[in-house]
Design an enzyme around this catalytic site. Structure first.
Site, PDB file in Angstrom:
ATOM      1  N   ARG A  77       0.852  -1.187   0.000  1.00 12.70           N
ATOM      2  CA  ARG A  77       0.000   0.000   0.000  1.00 12.70           C
ATOM      3  C   ARG A  77       0.891   1.242   0.000  1.00 12.70           C
ATOM      4  O   ARG A  77       1.683   1.429   0.925  1.00 12.70           O
ATOM      5  CB  ARG A  77      -0.898   0.004   1.249  1.00 12.70           C
ATOM      6  CG  ARG A  77      -1.760   1.245   1.320  1.00 12.70           C
ATOM      7  CD  ARG A  77      -2.624   1.367   2.567  1.00 12.70           C
ATOM      8  NE  ARG A  77      -3.178   2.714   2.580  1.00 12.70           N
ATOM      9  CZ  ARG A  77      -3.264   3.508   3.624  1.00 12.70           C
ATOM     10  NH1 ARG A  77      -2.882   3.086   4.821  1.00 12.70           N
ATOM     11  NH2 ARG A  77      -3.734   4.723   3.503  1.00 12.70           N
ATOM     12  N   HIS A 123      -2.960  11.037   0.720  1.00 16.49           N
ATOM     13  CA  HIS A 123      -2.466  10.811   2.081  1.00 16.49           C
ATOM     14  C   HIS A 123      -1.863  12.135   2.572  1.00 16.49           C
ATOM     15  O   HIS A 123      -0.660  12.227   2.819  1.00 16.49           O
ATOM     16  CB  HIS A 123      -1.462   9.661   2.094  1.00 16.49           C
ATOM     17  CG  HIS A 123      -1.269   9.023   3.449  1.00 16.49           C
ATOM     18  ND1 HIS A 123      -1.421   7.665   3.676  1.00 16.49           N
ATOM     19  CD2 HIS A 123      -0.944   9.540   4.652  1.00 16.49           C
ATOM     20  CE1 HIS A 123      -1.172   7.396   4.953  1.00 16.49           C
ATOM     21  NE2 HIS A 123      -0.872   8.518   5.573  1.00 16.49           N
ATOM     22  N   GLU A 170      -7.723   8.600   6.200  1.00 16.71           N
ATOM     23  CA  GLU A 170      -8.074   9.186   7.495  1.00 16.71           C
ATOM     24  C   GLU A 170      -8.618  10.619   7.443  1.00 16.71           C
ATOM     25  O   GLU A 170      -7.940  11.574   7.832  1.00 16.71           O
ATOM     26  CB  GLU A 170      -6.859   9.132   8.428  1.00 16.71           C
ATOM     27  CG  GLU A 170      -6.338   7.725   8.633  1.00 16.71           C
ATOM     28  CD  GLU A 170      -5.245   7.641   9.694  1.00 16.71           C
ATOM     29  OE1 GLU A 170      -4.709   8.687  10.095  1.00 16.71           O
ATOM     30  OE2 GLU A 170      -4.955   6.516  10.131  1.00 16.71           O
ATOM     31  N   ASN A 311      -7.853   1.688   9.542  1.00 17.65           N
ATOM     32  CA  ASN A 311      -6.573   2.018  10.170  1.00 17.65           C
ATOM     33  C   ASN A 311      -6.818   2.043  11.671  1.00 17.65           C
ATOM     34  O   ASN A 311      -7.686   2.801  12.138  1.00 17.65           O
ATOM     35  CB  ASN A 311      -6.095   3.416   9.770  1.00 17.65           C
ATOM     36  CG  ASN A 311      -5.508   3.463   8.372  1.00 17.65           C
ATOM     37  OD1 ASN A 311      -5.513   2.463   7.652  1.00 17.65           O
ATOM     38  ND2 ASN A 311      -4.998   4.615   7.991  1.00 17.65           N
ATOM     39  N   TYR A 313      -4.859   1.540  15.725  1.00 12.20           N
ATOM     40  CA  TYR A 313      -3.600   1.416  16.454  1.00 12.20           C
ATOM     41  C   TYR A 313      -3.760   0.992  17.913  1.00 12.20           C
ATOM     42  O   TYR A 313      -2.923   0.306  18.453  1.00 12.20           O
ATOM     43  CB  TYR A 313      -2.829   2.741  16.389  1.00 12.20           C
ATOM     44  CG  TYR A 313      -2.196   2.979  15.031  1.00 12.20           C
ATOM     45  CD1 TYR A 313      -0.896   2.570  14.768  1.00 12.20           C
ATOM     46  CD2 TYR A 313      -2.914   3.568  13.997  1.00 12.20           C
ATOM     47  CE1 TYR A 313      -0.314   2.747  13.520  1.00 12.20           C
ATOM     48  CE2 TYR A 313      -2.345   3.759  12.741  1.00 12.20           C
ATOM     49  CZ  TYR A 313      -1.045   3.344  12.514  1.00 12.20           C
ATOM     50  OH  TYR A 313      -0.473   3.507  11.270  1.00 12.20           O
ATOM     51  N   GLU A 377      -3.816  -0.165   7.953  1.00  8.70           N
ATOM     52  CA  GLU A 377      -2.685   0.263   8.795  1.00  8.70           C
ATOM     53  C   GLU A 377      -2.867  -0.285  10.199  1.00  8.70           C
ATOM     54  O   GLU A 377      -3.968  -0.255  10.744  1.00  8.70           O
ATOM     55  CB  GLU A 377      -2.622   1.797   8.958  1.00  8.70           C
ATOM     56  CG  GLU A 377      -1.911   2.521   7.867  1.00  8.70           C
ATOM     57  CD  GLU A 377      -1.874   4.024   8.100  1.00  8.70           C
ATOM     58  OE1 GLU A 377      -1.769   4.484   9.265  1.00  8.70           O
ATOM     59  OE2 GLU A 377      -1.964   4.745   7.100  1.00  8.70           O
TER      60      GLU A 377
HETATM   61  C1  PNW Z   1      -1.682   7.409  10.783  1.00  6.08           C
HETATM   62  N1  PNW Z   1      -3.449   9.969  16.490  1.00  6.08           N
HETATM   63  O1  PNW Z   1      -1.845   8.642  11.388  1.00  6.08           O
HETATM   64  C2  PNW Z   1      -1.256   7.762   9.359  1.00  6.08           C
HETATM   65  O2  PNW Z   1      -2.114   7.267   8.372  1.00  6.08           O
HETATM   66  C3  PNW Z   1       0.167   7.491   9.058  1.00  6.08           C
HETATM   67  O3  PNW Z   1       0.585   8.303   7.988  1.00  6.08           O
HETATM   68  C4  PNW Z   1       1.006   7.652  10.309  1.00  6.08           C
HETATM   69  O4  PNW Z   1       2.373   7.604  10.069  1.00  6.08           O
HETATM   70  C5  PNW Z   1       0.566   6.574  11.276  1.00  6.08           C
HETATM   71  O5  PNW Z   1      -0.817   6.641  11.528  1.00  6.08           O
HETATM   72  C6  PNW Z   1       1.292   6.568  12.611  1.00  6.08           C
HETATM   73  O6  PNW Z   1       1.017   7.740  13.332  1.00  6.08           O
HETATM   74  C7  PNW Z   1      -2.242   8.881  12.675  1.00  6.08           C
HETATM   75  O7  PNW Z   1      -3.006  11.032  16.987  1.00  6.08           O
HETATM   76  C8  PNW Z   1      -1.742  10.012  13.275  1.00  6.08           C
HETATM   77  O8  PNW Z   1      -4.265   9.250  17.131  1.00  6.08           O
HETATM   78  C9  PNW Z   1      -2.150  10.368  14.530  1.00  6.08           C
HETATM   79  C10 PNW Z   1      -3.066   9.587  15.205  1.00  6.08           C
HETATM   80  C11 PNW Z   1      -3.572   8.447  14.602  1.00  6.08           C
HETATM   81  C12 PNW Z   1      -3.146   8.091  13.343  1.00  6.08           C
END
Ligand code: PNW
Length: 484
Positions: A77, A123, A170, A311, A313, A377
């Site tokens: 991707r 992006h 996002e 995406n 985390y 992601e």
């Molecule tokens: C994503 N938060 O961004 C992006 O899609 C990527 O480009 C980035 O490198 C990756 O996550 C890691 O950060 C985020 O503050 C940025 O919760 C910030 C947040 C979540 C996702």
């Protein structure tokens, strides 16, 4: 349960984004993007870093492909930089053939190695010229048409070989971080210490609305003019983390649902796209500040995404109250009532491990929106990795633990819970330019030595390669349950 068949065509891969890896920002006629200018303003990135060199992938893309090959992935991707294709961005501005050629070569080189390109059109690197000309994402009439034109050029140029398209990465980050909190380009905010201009009470909602409309228009272009002949799929990718009540106080239980509704259903725009309306809670919170869709617009938006690009985390514990609209008037914490932490802390404050949340979120999304999911992601930044020797950084135990937990959670969601997951892309192939964190936060499964630009696989990269291999073999012999 034992009859559940895992997909043989499941896509394993890694993800990156143009501005985070390419560098060569003035090569071959590329125009500047809002991140070029923003990252140069003192204080906007933690270490003062910008995207001029990044991981030098514009020049080293063949090395990156060799790396992907060594990890044994099926798919990659990456995103296209709008200002390489149309340096000034607009529908009447010249198209840059050299930019088209570069992505075309990248796509050919991937396909030659049997790696499927999974392409994000946007992006975050908006052509600076569009921001200067008419306010970029704030201007509905202009940006929607310019974006749809840019998307058409990409479908035309690459759609014979690209069968997986993501319109936007996002929207929540584009709108809230770019125009609300002001942490990301173009950095607008009501906070005058941060930005001379901006209104955090209205602009994020206008921008979010316009991003959705631009996405929907691009999907329309694809469906009307390309889908039948090219036979690909198009969707959007949204960020969203799982929310759990802080404790069993009914107010916090309700707040956790609100946080979910807001962070997942509303603020990052899943409900308009998948269900056809902004949810009640968001309308109540924002009143007349929330732009309205016309009947014609909503018809375009609803059902515009053919799959669910996810995406994600982390997981947050939610406490009722507070005045943060961007969190749906709730507060987030990782500290449980007994003082213990939810998981292992990452380098960035907003991220801890919690695999159970990953499984719960997949179930929630699949039940609510009923679309096949691509995890576009998912990844982890080990605390203080930038301050370690390379040798220490390569032994990235916490990242291995993160991926191991999430792999188990995903397999349980697929096999035990019946969630339709079609692919998984780790973030990220390489350490790279981590936006406002500059180069200080490392998300790669591959270590990049920024002095030499040499790449070194970390333990996590090797771990994922092994997992992928074992699972693919098991799927082929339909011996899945043994692994799960
Ligand atoms: C994503 N938060 O961004 C992006 O899609 C990527 O480009 C980035 O490198 C990756 O996550 C890691 O950060 C985020 O503050 C940025 O919760 C910030 C947040 C979540 C996702």
């Amino acid at each position: 349960m034992s009859n559940t068949k895992l997909p043989g065509d499941f896509m394993w891969g890694f993800a990156t984004a143009s501005f985070q890896i390419e560098g060569s920002t003035s090569a071959d006629g590329r125009g500047p993007s809002i991140w070029d200018d923003f990252s140069r303003i003192p204080g906007k990135t933690l270490d003062g870093g910008n995207g001029d060199v990044a991981t030098d992938s514009y020049r080293r893309y063949k090395e990156d492909i060799a790396l992907l090959k060594s990890y044994g992935v099926q798919s990659y991707r990456f995103s296209i930089a709008w200002s390489r294709i149309i340096p000034l961005g607009g529908r009447n501005d010249p198209v840059n053939e050299k930019g088209i050629k570069w992505y075309s070569d990248l796509i050919d080189a991937l396909l030659a190695e049997g790696i499927v390109p999974f392409v994000t059109l946007y992006h975050w690197d908006l052509p600076q010229a569009l921001h200067d000309r008419y306010g970029g994402w704030l201007n509905k009439e202009e940006i929607v048409q310019d974006y749809a034109n840019y998307a058409r050029i990409c479908f035309q140029a690459f759609g014979d070989r690209v069968k997986h398209w993501l319109t936007m990465n996002e929207p929540w980050c584009i709108a809230i971080l770019g125009y609300g909190r002001g942490y990301f380009a173009p950095g607008r905010s009501s906070d005058r210490k941060r930005s001379p201009e901006g209104d955090s009470t209205t602009e994020p909602w206008i921008v979010g609305h316009n991003v959705i409309l631009a996405h929907a228009h691009a999907c329309k272009v694809y469906r009307e003019s390309f889908k039948v002949t090219q036979g690909g799929q198009i969707g959007i990718t949204l960020n969203g983390d799982w929310s759990m009540p802080y404790d069993d106080d009914p107010a916090n239980i309700e707040a956790a649902q609100h946080a979910l509704d807001v962070a997942i259903g509303e603020l990052d725009f899943r409900d308009p796209i998948y269900l056809g309306h902004y949810p009640e809670h968001m309308r109540r919170m924002l009143g007349s500040r929330l732009p309205e869709f016309t009947a014609e617009e909503i018809a375009l938006v609803k059902g515009s995404s053919e799959f669910y690009g996810m995406n994600t985390y982390t997981t947050n514990l939610i406490i009722a109250g507070g005045d943060d609209e961007f969190q749906g008037l709730t507060r987030y914490t990782f500290t449980r009532p007994d003082g213990s932490q939810l998981g292992t802390q990452a380098h960035c404050s907003w991220l801890q491990t919690y695999p159970e949340g990953f499984r719960a979120l997949m179930n929630y999304l699949y039940k609510k929106y009923k679309k096949p999911i691509y995890v576009t992601e998912n990844g982890f930044a080990v605390k203080d990795e930038s301050y370690m020797s390379r040798e220490q950084a390569l032994a990235d135990h916490d990242r291995v633990e993160y991926f191991q937990g999430n792999m188990e959670a995903m397999l349980a969601a697929i096999v035990k819970d019946g969630v339709d997951v079609k692919g998984y892309f780790g973030w990220s192939l390489l350490d790279n330019f981590e936006w406002a964190d500059g180069y200080e936060t490392r998300f790669g499964v591959t270590y990049v030595d920024y002095e030499t630009q040499k790449r070194y696989p970390k333990d996590s990269g090797k771990f994922l390669a092994k997992v992928r291999l074992i699972l693919t073999l098991c799927w082929q012999s339909s011996n899945t349950m043994a692994v799960v």
